[in-house]
Design a protein around this motif. Structure first.
Motif, PDB file in Angstrom:
ATOM      1  N   ILE A   1      29.728  35.173  37.466  1.00 26.70           N
ATOM      2  CA  ILE A   1      30.073  36.425  36.784  1.00 26.70           C
ATOM      3  C   ILE A   1      29.005  37.487  37.012  1.00 26.70           C
ATOM      4  N   GLU A   2      27.752  37.123  36.799  1.00 30.49           N
ATOM      5  CA  GLU A   2      26.671  38.111  36.905  1.00 30.49           C
ATOM      6  C   GLU A   2      26.562  38.657  38.335  1.00 30.49           C
ATOM      7  N   GLU A   3      26.757  37.778  39.325  1.00 32.93           N
ATOM      8  CA  GLU A   3      26.665  38.239  40.723  1.00 32.93           C
ATOM      9  C   GLU A   3      27.842  39.154  41.070  1.00 32.93           C
ATOM     10  N   ALA A   4      29.034  38.793  40.576  1.00 32.30           N
ATOM     11  CA  ALA A   4      30.233  39.571  40.920  1.00 32.30           C
ATOM     12  C   ALA A   4      30.297  40.895  40.165  1.00 32.30           C
ATOM     13  N   ALA A   5      29.428  41.061  39.155  1.00 35.89           N
ATOM     14  CA  ALA A   5      29.465  42.293  38.358  1.00 35.89           C
ATOM     15  C   ALA A   5      29.093  43.530  39.172  1.00 35.89           C
ATOM     16  N   ASP A   6      28.491  43.335  40.333  1.00 35.51           N
ATOM     17  CA  ASP A   6      28.137  44.476  41.196  1.00 35.51           C
ATOM     18  C   ASP A   6      29.272  44.891  42.132  1.00 35.51           C
ATOM     19  N   THR A   7      30.356  44.148  42.144  1.00 34.54           N
ATOM     20  CA  THR A   7      31.475  44.440  43.057  1.00 34.54           C
ATOM     21  C   THR A   7      32.085  45.810  42.721  1.00 34.54           C
ATOM     22  N   GLU A   8      32.375  46.582  43.763  1.00 33.25           N
ATOM     23  CA  GLU A   8      33.066  47.862  43.555  1.00 33.25           C
ATOM     24  C   GLU A   8      34.507  47.562  43.129  1.00 33.25           C
ATOM     25  N   PRO A   9      34.941  48.023  41.954  1.00 32.77           N
ATOM     26  CA  PRO A   9      36.316  47.694  41.526  1.00 32.77           C
ATOM     27  C   PRO A   9      37.365  48.253  42.497  1.00 32.77           C
ATOM     28  N   ASP A  10      38.337  47.449  42.831  1.00 31.40           N
ATOM     29  CA  ASP A  10      39.437  47.884  43.699  1.00 31.40           C
ATOM     30  C   ASP A  10      40.654  48.114  42.789  1.00 31.40           C
ATOM     31  N   THR A  11      40.772  49.342  42.303  1.00 34.54           N
ATOM     32  CA  THR A  11      41.806  49.650  41.313  1.00 34.54           C
ATOM     33  C   THR A  11      43.205  49.370  41.856  1.00 34.54           C
ATOM     34  N   GLU A  12      43.373  49.672  43.128  1.00 34.05           N
ATOM     35  CA  GLU A  12      44.700  49.475  43.734  1.00 34.05           C
ATOM     36  C   GLU A  12      45.090  47.998  43.727  1.00 34.05           C
ATOM     37  N   LEU A  13      44.131  47.159  44.111  1.00 32.33           N
ATOM     38  CA  LEU A  13      44.391  45.713  44.143  1.00 32.33           C
ATOM     39  C   LEU A  13      44.668  45.181  42.721  1.00 32.33           C
ATOM     40  N   LEU A  14      43.835  45.590  41.764  1.00 26.06           N
ATOM     41  CA  LEU A  14      44.014  45.095  40.398  1.00 26.06           C
ATOM     42  C   LEU A  14      45.350  45.555  39.817  1.00 26.06           C
ATOM     43  N   THR A  15      45.700  46.819  40.062  1.00 31.02           N
ATOM     44  CA  THR A  15      46.975  47.337  39.544  1.00 31.02           C
ATOM     45  C   THR A  15      48.135  46.546  40.135  1.00 31.02           C
ATOM     46  N   GLU A  16      48.046  46.312  41.418  1.00 30.41           N
ATOM     47  CA  GLU A  16      49.130  45.571  42.093  1.00 30.41           C
ATOM     48  C   GLU A  16      49.278  44.177  41.481  1.00 30.41           C
ATOM     49  N   ARG A  17      48.140  43.499  41.263  1.00 27.68           N
ATOM     50  CA  ARG A  17      48.191  42.144  40.691  1.00 27.68           C
ATOM     51  C   ARG A  17      48.716  42.181  39.248  1.00 27.68           C
ATOM     52  N   GLN A  18      48.214  43.131  38.478  1.00 26.42           N
ATOM     53  CA  GLN A  18      48.610  43.182  37.055  1.00 26.42           C
ATOM     54  C   GLN A  18      50.083  43.556  36.893  1.00 26.42           C
ATOM     55  N   LEU A  19      50.576  44.415  37.798  1.00 26.93           N
ATOM     56  CA  LEU A  19      51.978  44.832  37.692  1.00 26.93           C
ATOM     57  C   LEU A  19      52.939  43.679  37.939  1.00 26.93           C
ATOM     58  N   SER A  20      52.475  42.677  38.639  1.00 26.49           N
ATOM     59  CA  SER A  20      53.390  41.567  38.925  1.00 26.49           C
ATOM     60  C   SER A  20      53.409  40.537  37.786  1.00 26.49           C
ATOM     61  N   VAL A  21      52.567  40.755  36.765  1.00 22.43           N
ATOM     62  CA  VAL A  21      52.551  39.817  35.631  1.00 22.43           C
ATOM     63  C   VAL A  21      53.554  40.277  34.572  1.00 22.43           C
ATOM     64  N   LEU A  22      54.518  39.414  34.241  1.00 21.91           N
ATOM     65  CA  LEU A  22      55.468  39.731  33.162  1.00 21.91           C
ATOM     66  C   LEU A  22      54.855  39.306  31.833  1.00 21.91           C
ATOM     67  N   ASP A  23      55.351  39.871  30.742  1.00 21.17           N
ATOM     68  CA  ASP A  23      54.752  39.454  29.468  1.00 21.17           C
ATOM     69  C   ASP A  23      55.165  38.038  29.074  1.00 21.17           C
ATOM     70  N   SER A  24      56.120  37.479  29.800  1.00 21.13           N
ATOM     71  CA  SER A  24      56.496  36.080  29.555  1.00 21.13           C
ATOM     72  C   SER A  24      55.677  35.111  30.413  1.00 21.13           C
ATOM     73  N   ASP A  25      54.801  35.643  31.265  1.00 20.73           N
ATOM     74  CA  ASP A  25      53.933  34.785  32.085  1.00 20.73           C
ATOM     75  C   ASP A  25      52.744  34.298  31.256  1.00 20.73           C
ATOM     76  N   PRO A  26      52.109  33.203  31.712  1.00 19.10           N
ATOM     77  CA  PRO A  26      50.973  32.701  30.932  1.00 19.10           C
ATOM     78  C   PRO A  26      49.790  33.665  30.918  1.00 19.10           C
TER      79      PRO A  26
END
Lengths: 74, 507
Positions: B127-152
């Motif tokens: 976690i501490e090492e990855a905290a320096d990663t530049e956030p990829d908003t496009e990638l995160l949005t794409e992943r989050q949009l595919s999650v339904l509220d009925s998913d785990p």
């Protein structure tokens, strides 16, 4: 010391109480262990450890616990 | 179109209260803005390593704010988290790994080396090492949009009767519904300060996590040692003006019995919300005498119904020997008391607590058979498929229509706030090389797991060997090595006579 070590190994047979000196700092003992140890110490040594005695430094090693008991006996 | 997601709580509060502290633990404190942006960074690294949404990701958790960051990062990556105690014994960890087969394990820096050893070649994200990663908003949005509220949203392990722990899958929808109900009913607001006791691998912590993130409270993750040394606990709660405790009943009991209130009363506490095991009036009365203005609520529910399914606000005095009810069903949940044939029992009689509603878990990860055994068709509904969950807990209704917990139907016990299948302990002990046979039972009066066994090792060695198989809270508190075991007419170990013998010697 022998009596105390007997109590301690009764509560946690998996711990070597003769060598451990950071029982609390290294998170070896857990809350229920302390409850069990205090109750046994009170019974066997006929002392009364109260809430003021429950401090990390008094339970980090068997030696520290013995010191606490001695201070109560006196 | 954007679906409801537990991460919304953090996202919204980070906008509303960016500079307010969310979680702190004495070493680390994250403001809401920091928690959100850091979880986007770690989440980006996680999303790249996992490669697809809706995958289970292990998070090695400790009593730290960094652990919360780890959990949020997994949600950022569009995956669901499986919180695992960082102290999980190696054999048990291996069983969990085999069962879930996570594509990634997330951990904090001080667990990195150990986790890499246990990961069996899987990628490990620090976690501490990855905290320096530049956030990829496009990638995160794409992943989050595919999650339904009925998913785990998460998968939490509990003890399993056949010797293997089972992973219970809870959807975003269930957790959100519970969080909304709880915020309205228990009245947690942004002015509250929480003192977190429940470890993050225990589903009780879901209340702390999402009441914090939803309401914008500040939550202090209390170190384990506070529960051994009550004066430290009292001083800390007092100094930090903690108002709300959402605790396991076992911790509540520990404090009640410790004598803490004779020395110091943290007067800022105004809400105590309990759950996890039966609440004794004698312990409640110690707390009430110390905090007469405080509001106490008793909650009940197994992990399979998303934390809790009933609640009971305590509004009158109880004698020490009175039973405190578990109350009535939470919103969007219904509790039925059924007999073995799933018929409703007459009012006032004992029946199994069976639950229907939005809180029901998706099931057990990778175990359809076990899921089908306890998530069954609602017997009242013959028109369309509708599941109920059979809890295995027995209760009855009192004259006020409140549920009163009676007992378990099987060998499950509650010890130190954890739900434990004695069968899992027996299986672990019996699998030791030098043990021929073993049985376990629970001494409720002394809150002890008792093991009686036959074999060629002493109790110290038995506990030492169990260390790699069972977590500390599942370790027998008393072991009796027997030369012989009594058997009944069917050739099985005579459990009844062993228990009788044990308790008669004890008394």
């Amino acid at each position: 010391m022998e009596k105390l070590l007997e109590i301690l190994s009764g509560v946690r047979p998996d711990v070597d109480f003769t060598s451990e000196t950071a029982l609390i700092d290294d998170e070896i003992l857990e809350s229920l262990d302390i409850v069990a140890i205090v109750s046994e110490i009170n019974d066997v040594f006929n002392v009364e450890l109260n809430v003021d005695d429950l401090l990390p430094e008094n339970f980090n090693s068997a030696e520290a616990m013995l010191e606490l008991i001695n201070s109560k006996e006196n | 179109m954007y679906q409801r997601n537990l991460l919304d709580y953090l996202r919204n509060t980070a906008r509303r209260l960016p500079d307010k502290v969310s979680f702190c633990d004495g070493k680390t404190a994250y403001t809401y803005a920091e928690l959100y942006s850091l979880s986007a960074s770690v989440g980006t690294a996680a999303a790249r390593l996992v490669g697809a949404p809706d995958k289970p990701v292990f998070v090695m958790v400790d009593r730290t704010a960094v652990s919360v960051l780890g959990l949020m990062s997994v949600l950022q990556a569009g995956c669901f988290y499986v919180p695992v105690d960082r102290k999980t014994p190696s054999d048990r960890f291996e069983a969990m790994l085999t069962q879930i087969d996570p594509p990634l394990i997330v951990c904090s820096a001080h667990d990195k080396a150990k986790t890499e050893e246990l990961a069996e070649g899987r990628p490990v994200l620090c976690i501490e090492e990855a905290a320096d990663t530049e956030p990829d908003t496009e990638l995160l949005t794409e992943r989050q949009l595919s999650v339904l509220d009925s998913d785990p949203a998460y998968c939490i392990f509990t003890s399993g009767s056949t010797g293997t722990p089972k992973g219970i899958l809870i959807s975003h929808r269930s957790a959100i519904d519970f969080t909304e109900w709880m915020a309205e009913t228990c009245g947690v607001t942004e002015n509250d300060v929480l003192g977190n006791q429940a470890p993050f691998y225990f589903d009780l912590s879901v209340k702390d996590l999402y009441q914090t993130l939803r309401n914008g409270t500040t939550t202090h993750v209390l170190p384990q040692r506070f529960f051994m040394f009550p004066i430290l606990l009292a001083n800390y709660l007092d100094e930090n003006r903690v108002t709300t405790l959402i605790w396991a009943t076992s911790a509540f009991r520990l404090v009640a019995n410790s004598g803490m209130f004779d020395k110091k009363i943290p007067k800022s506490i105004n809400k105590v919300i309990l759950g996890g095991e039966a609440l004794q009036a004698s312990h409640l009365n110690i707390w009430r005498r110390a905090l007469p203005e405080c509001k106490f609520t008793n909650l009940y529910g197994p992990t399979e119904v998303t934390v809790d399914c009933t609640y009971f606000p305590i509004e009158r005095e109880y004698r020490d020997d009175e039973t405190i009810p578990i109350g009535k069903a939470c919103r969007n949940m219904e509790v039925m008391l059924l007999d073995d044939d799933l018929h409703e029992v007459p009012h006032g009689e004992a029946g199994e607590i069976c639950v229907r509603g939005t809180g029901l878990a998706l099931g057990y990860f990778g175990d359809k058979e076990k899921t089908d055994r306890v998530f069954v068709q609602n017997p009242r509904n013959t028109s369309y498929p509708e599941r109920i969950y059979r809890t295995g807990d027995l209760a009855r209704l009192d004259e006020d229509g409140n549920l009163v917990f009676l007992a378990r139907r099987d060998d499950q016990v509650k010890h130190m706030g954890y739900r434990i299948e004695l069968g899992e302990i027996e299986t672990a002990i019996s699998s030791l090389k030098d043990v021929l046979e073993a049985i376990c039972f629970f001494d409720a009066d002394n809150d002890e797991i008792v093991c009686e066994y036959r074999g060629g090792i002493d109790d110290g060695e038995l506990i030492r060997q169990l260390g790699t198989r069972l977590p500390r809270y599942m370790m027998p508190n008393a072991c009796v090595c027997r030369k012989t075991m009594p058997y009944n007419a069917n050739g099985k170990i005579d459990r009844v006579s062993i228990r009788k013998e044990y308790f008669s010697e004890k008394n």
